[in-house]
Design an enzyme around this catalytic site. Structure first.
Site, PDB file in Angstrom:
ATOM      1  N   ILE A  52       0.843  -1.189   0.000  1.00 21.96           N
ATOM      2  CA  ILE A  52       0.000   0.000   0.000  1.00 21.96           C
ATOM      3  C   ILE A  52       0.882   1.245   0.000  1.00 21.96           C
ATOM      4  O   ILE A  52       1.989   1.237   0.545  1.00 21.96           O
ATOM      5  CB  ILE A  52      -0.976   0.003   1.205  1.00 21.96           C
ATOM      6  N   CYS A  53       0.401   2.286  -0.657  1.00 19.46           N
ATOM      7  CA  CYS A  53       1.044   3.599  -0.639  1.00 19.46           C
ATOM      8  C   CYS A  53      -0.073   4.632  -0.508  1.00 19.46           C
ATOM      9  O   CYS A  53      -1.175   4.299  -0.088  1.00 19.46           O
ATOM     10  CB  CYS A  53       1.884   3.825  -1.896  1.00 19.46           C
ATOM     11  N   ARG A  54       0.179   5.860  -0.884  1.00 18.87           N
ATOM     12  CA  ARG A  54      -0.836   6.904  -0.731  1.00 18.87           C
ATOM     13  C   ARG A  54      -1.996   6.719  -1.698  1.00 18.87           C
ATOM     14  O   ARG A  54      -3.160   6.760  -1.311  1.00 18.87           O
ATOM     15  CB  ARG A  54      -0.193   8.281  -0.927  1.00 18.87           C
ATOM     16  N   GLY A  56      -1.766   4.353  -4.683  1.00 16.83           N
ATOM     17  CA  GLY A  56      -1.723   3.098  -5.419  1.00 16.83           C
ATOM     18  C   GLY A  56      -0.656   3.030  -6.487  1.00 16.83           C
ATOM     19  O   GLY A  56      -0.362   1.951  -6.996  1.00 16.83           O
ATOM     20  N   MET A  80      -3.835   4.379   0.531  1.00 19.55           N
ATOM     21  CA  MET A  80      -4.271   4.900   1.826  1.00 19.55           C
ATOM     22  C   MET A  80      -5.462   5.846   1.687  1.00 19.55           C
ATOM     23  O   MET A  80      -6.304   5.913   2.578  1.00 19.55           O
ATOM     24  CB  MET A  80      -3.117   5.631   2.524  1.00 19.55           C
TER      25      MET A  80
END
Length: 101
Positions: A52-54, A56, A80
């Site tokens: 996961i990141c901010r 995608g 996120m």
């Protein structure tokens, strides 16, 4: 599916983003370190890494990198931002309510 016998959640955002807010139980390894050759955390046999990141984008890149190494890895669509829109919990490094930056 945060960290179970079948999945390990790996946050690939940078440290200041992680400190501001992350999913409880997630592990942290910034994409910048991963692309520089850092080893992904080990996952139990038969399990997958969920990245996961901010938004995608970075997690898609990281998942692709890891799959090229033979690691079962997928990303969280929407990152996120989507997690928070669903009302799911995040916390900062002090354990208080976190934010996504």
């Amino acid at each position: 599916m945060l960290q179970t016998a079948t999945a390990v959640l790996l946050d690939v955002r940078e440290t200041q983003e992680w400190q501001a807010g992350h999913i409880p139980g997630a592990q942290h390894l910034p994409l910048s370190r991963l692309t520089a050759g850092a080893k992904a955390p080990s996952a139990p046999a038969g399990s997958r890494l969920v990245l996961i990141c901010r938004s995608g984008q970075r997690s898609q890149h990281a998942a692709r990198l890891l799959r090229e190494q033979g690691i079962d890895a997928v990303d969280v669509t929407g990152g996120m931002k989507a997690w928070v829109r669903q009302g799911l919990p995040i916390q900062d490094t002090a354990g208080a309510a976190g934010t996504v930056i």
